[in-house]
Design a protein around this motif. Structure first.
Motif, PDB file in Angstrom:
ATOM      1  N   HIS A 131       0.786  -1.228   0.000  1.00 31.20           N
ATOM      2  CA  HIS A 131       0.000   0.000   0.000  1.00 31.20           C
ATOM      3  C   HIS A 131       0.824   1.289   0.000  1.00 31.20           C
ATOM      4  N   PRO A 132       1.848   1.454   0.863  1.00 28.43           N
ATOM      5  CA  PRO A 132       2.523   2.761   0.907  1.00 28.43           C
ATOM      6  C   PRO A 132       3.295   3.100  -0.363  1.00 28.43           C
ATOM      7  N   PHE A 133       3.583   2.108  -1.207  1.00 26.75           N
ATOM      8  CA  PHE A 133       4.305   2.376  -2.445  1.00 26.75           C
ATOM      9  C   PHE A 133       3.410   3.043  -3.489  1.00 26.75           C
ATOM     10  N   PHE A 134       2.103   2.713  -3.466  1.00 25.22           N
ATOM     11  CA  PHE A 134       1.171   3.309  -4.428  1.00 25.22           C
ATOM     12  C   PHE A 134      -0.247   3.288  -3.835  1.00 25.22           C
ATOM     13  N   PRO A 135      -0.502   4.138  -2.840  1.00 30.81           N
ATOM     14  CA  PRO A 135      -1.808   4.151  -2.169  1.00 30.81           C
ATOM     15  C   PRO A 135      -2.940   4.568  -3.112  1.00 30.81           C
ATOM     16  N   HIS A 136      -4.090   3.919  -2.940  1.00 34.99           N
ATOM     17  CA  HIS A 136      -5.282   4.218  -3.732  1.00 34.99           C
ATOM     18  C   HIS A 136      -6.451   4.534  -2.802  1.00 34.99           C
ATOM     19  N   THR A 137      -7.461   5.126  -3.358  1.00 42.14           N
ATOM     20  CA  THR A 137      -8.576   5.638  -2.565  1.00 42.14           C
ATOM     21  C   THR A 137      -9.383   4.535  -1.897  1.00 42.14           C
ATOM     22  N   HIS A 138      -9.741   3.503  -2.661  1.00 47.36           N
ATOM     23  CA  HIS A 138     -10.650   2.468  -2.174  1.00 47.36           C
ATOM     24  C   HIS A 138      -9.954   1.137  -1.886  1.00 47.36           C
ATOM     25  N   ALA A 167      -6.867  -4.737   9.065  1.00 49.29           N
ATOM     26  CA  ALA A 167      -6.445  -3.602   9.888  1.00 49.29           C
ATOM     27  C   ALA A 167      -6.229  -2.340   9.060  1.00 49.29           C
ATOM     28  N   GLY A 168      -6.291  -2.470   7.726  1.00 52.83           N
ATOM     29  CA  GLY A 168      -6.103  -1.311   6.866  1.00 52.83           C
ATOM     30  C   GLY A 168      -4.645  -0.907   6.753  1.00 52.83           C
ATOM     31  N   PRO A 169      -4.379   0.285   6.220  1.00 51.21           N
ATOM     32  CA  PRO A 169      -2.988   0.751   6.078  1.00 51.21           C
ATOM     33  C   PRO A 169      -2.300   0.861   7.435  1.00 51.21           C
ATOM     34  N   ARG A 170      -1.039   0.433   7.492  1.00 49.20           N
ATOM     35  CA  ARG A 170      -0.265   0.457   8.732  1.00 49.20           C
ATOM     36  C   ARG A 170       0.824   1.516   8.668  1.00 49.20           C
ATOM     37  N   GLU A 171       1.285   1.907   9.840  1.00 49.49           N
ATOM     38  CA  GLU A 171       2.387   2.864   9.927  1.00 49.49           C
ATOM     39  C   GLU A 171       3.680   2.133   9.597  1.00 49.49           C
ATOM     40  N   HIS A 172       4.344   2.556   8.534  1.00 48.34           N
ATOM     41  CA  HIS A 172       5.567   1.904   8.092  1.00 48.34           C
ATOM     42  C   HIS A 172       6.799   2.701   8.517  1.00 48.34           C
ATOM     43  N   ASP A 173       7.950   2.057   8.377  1.00 51.65           N
ATOM     44  CA  ASP A 173       9.225   2.698   8.685  1.00 51.65           C
ATOM     45  C   ASP A 173       9.327   4.004   7.891  1.00 51.65           C
ATOM     46  N   PRO A 174       9.519   5.131   8.550  1.00 52.87           N
ATOM     47  CA  PRO A 174       9.527   6.427   7.851  1.00 52.87           C
ATOM     48  C   PRO A 174      10.802   6.700   7.066  1.00 52.87           C
ATOM     49  N   GLN A 175      11.782   5.827   7.112  1.00 52.94           N
ATOM     50  CA  GLN A 175      13.047   6.089   6.443  1.00 52.94           C
ATOM     51  C   GLN A 175      13.007   5.798   4.947  1.00 52.94           C
ATOM     52  N   GLY A 176      11.856   5.360   4.451  1.00 49.89           N
ATOM     53  CA  GLY A 176      11.736   5.164   3.013  1.00 49.89           C
ATOM     54  C   GLY A 176      11.720   3.718   2.576  1.00 49.89           C
ATOM     55  N   SER A 177      12.033   2.774   3.462  1.00 47.73           N
ATOM     56  CA  SER A 177      12.048   1.369   3.064  1.00 47.73           C
ATOM     57  C   SER A 177      10.668   0.742   3.167  1.00 47.73           C
ATOM     58  N   PHE A 178       9.773   1.390   3.923  1.00 48.59           N
ATOM     59  CA  PHE A 178       8.377   0.970   4.014  1.00 48.59           C
ATOM     60  C   PHE A 178       8.180  -0.428   4.593  1.00 48.59           C
ATOM     61  N   HIS A 179       9.130  -0.930   5.372  1.00 55.20           N
ATOM     62  CA  HIS A 179       8.900  -2.241   5.981  1.00 55.20           C
ATOM     63  C   HIS A 179       8.323  -2.053   7.386  1.00 55.20           C
ATOM     64  N   ARG A 226      -5.326  -3.455 -10.604  1.00 56.01           N
ATOM     65  CA  ARG A 226      -6.274  -2.676  -9.828  1.00 56.01           C
ATOM     66  C   ARG A 226      -7.599  -2.542 -10.574  1.00 56.01           C
ATOM     67  N   ASP A 227      -8.592  -2.078  -9.840  1.00 59.96           N
ATOM     68  CA  ASP A 227      -9.849  -1.632 -10.419  1.00 59.96           C
ATOM     69  C   ASP A 227      -9.608  -0.245 -11.011  1.00 59.96           C
ATOM     70  N   PRO A 228      -9.834  -0.041 -12.307  1.00 63.53           N
ATOM     71  CA  PRO A 228      -9.557   1.274 -12.895  1.00 63.53           C
ATOM     72  C   PRO A 228     -10.403   2.399 -12.301  1.00 63.53           C
ATOM     73  N   ALA A 229     -11.480   2.048 -11.589  1.00 63.72           N
ATOM     74  CA  ALA A 229     -12.319   3.067 -10.962  1.00 63.72           C
ATOM     75  C   ALA A 229     -11.783   3.507  -9.595  1.00 63.72           C
ATOM     76  N   ASP A 230     -10.651   2.951  -9.175  1.00 68.43           N
ATOM     77  CA  ASP A 230     -10.064   3.315  -7.885  1.00 68.43           C
ATOM     78  C   ASP A 230      -8.929   4.320  -8.112  1.00 68.43           C
ATOM     79  N   PRO A 231      -9.140   5.586  -7.791  1.00 65.50           N
ATOM     80  CA  PRO A 231      -8.125   6.606  -8.104  1.00 65.50           C
ATOM     81  C   PRO A 231      -6.901   6.504  -7.195  1.00 65.50           C
ATOM     82  N   PRO A 232      -5.699   6.651  -7.749  1.00 67.48           N
ATOM     83  CA  PRO A 232      -4.500   6.712  -6.913  1.00 67.48           C
ATOM     84  C   PRO A 232      -4.485   7.999  -6.106  1.00 67.48           C
ATOM     85  N   LEU A 233      -3.903   7.929  -4.917  1.00 71.19           N
ATOM     86  CA  LEU A 233      -3.837   9.101  -4.034  1.00 71.19           C
ATOM     87  C   LEU A 233      -2.593   9.949  -4.268  1.00 71.19           C
TER      88      LEU A 233
END
Length: 259
Positions: A131-138, A167-179, A226-233
């Motif tokens: 998710h954090p690499f390419f978050p989408h709306t839905h 649980a939905g989107p989680r808080e990832h490592d803020p240093q850019g590695s997103f793990h 993806r579903d094309p009706a789901d806009p990227p954020l």
């Protein structure tokens, strides 16, 4: 227990229900062993001929590998180098499952990436969401991992945390590695697979993979769709060739993959 579905008795509604509940489903034998072997050969030939010397191993992989040096080979957008991969993107065996898990007849390509984990020290991936690499709306974004050879645990197979998507989107490592350095590893179950199997999972599902310590390479092709009706954020990860290609159905928005 690992959740799988055999394509010998395809029940797309049951598959979609399992995907909704568990955040993944492993479809057995979507490709034949012969087809998988052919794609394996093509994958290795492509990477050998197009080797650019880069290694996508995450810095955080050293933690998973307990400090040892590992390596990984990869190739973005194989469909632009070999028409066999273009055909596979629109193969109804794949797109019918992709449409089922998205619960829409419309399936759009986000990107694809080939991975070869070399024998003895093939790089792992630490726990993360896509998710954090390419978050989408839905959150109607998913991945399919095609296995072109067998992937037992010793070869560093994918590991999935069943139900973690809820649980939905989680808080990832803020240093850019997103793990997710604090994610409990005992919640990750190995998804051992055979050549021809395809693992589908939502981009909210926490997953990882181990080190390939076997004497054979592990060869996979990742297709994010993806579903094309789901806009990227955001406009993150919008550089992949072919992004926006409709694999099944149509694009009701007319955006053609644009953010």
């Amino acid at each position: 227990m690992m959740t799988t579905l055999s394509t010998t008795r395809p029940d797309l509604d049951a598959l979609a229900d399992t995907y909704d509940q568990q955040g993944y489903v492993l479809v057995k034998g979507l490709l034949s062993k012969e087809e998988a072997a052919e794609y394996r050969g093509r994958s290795h030939e492509l990477i050998a001929s197009l080797d650019r010397g880069d290694d996508p191993t995450w810095d955080a992989a050293a933690d998973v590998a307990m400090g040892q040096a590992t390596s990984l080979q990869h190739l973005h957008d194989a469909q632009f180098y070999d028409a066999a991969f273009t055909r596979l993107l629109t193969d109804p065996r794949f797109t019918s499952v992709a449409a089922a898990v998205l619960r829409t007849p419309n399936v759009q390509l986000h990107h694809s990436k080939m991975f070869i984990k070399p024998p003895e020290n093939g790089s792992p991936f630490p726990p993360h969401q896509d998710h954090p690499f390419f978050p989408h709306t839905h959150h109607r974004v998913a991945a399919a991992i095609f296995h072109f050879d067998d992937a037992p645990e010793v070869k560093g197979c994918v590991r999935i945390a069943p139900g973690s998507h809820t649980a939905g989107p989680r808080e990832h490592d803020p240093q850019g590695s997103f793990h997710l350095p604090d994610f409990p590893v005992d919640q990750l179950e190995p998804m051992e697979a055979e050549a021809g199997d395809v693992l589908f999972f939502t981009y909210l599902t926490v997953h990882s993979s181990g080190v390939n310590v076997s004497d054979e390479a592990r060869t996979t092709w990742l297709v994010q769709f993806r579903d094309p009706a789901d806009p990227p954020l955001t406009d993150q990860h919008n550089h992949s060739l072919g992004q926006g290609l409709i694999l099944a159905g149509s694009d009701p928005t007319g955006r053609a993959g644009q953010a």
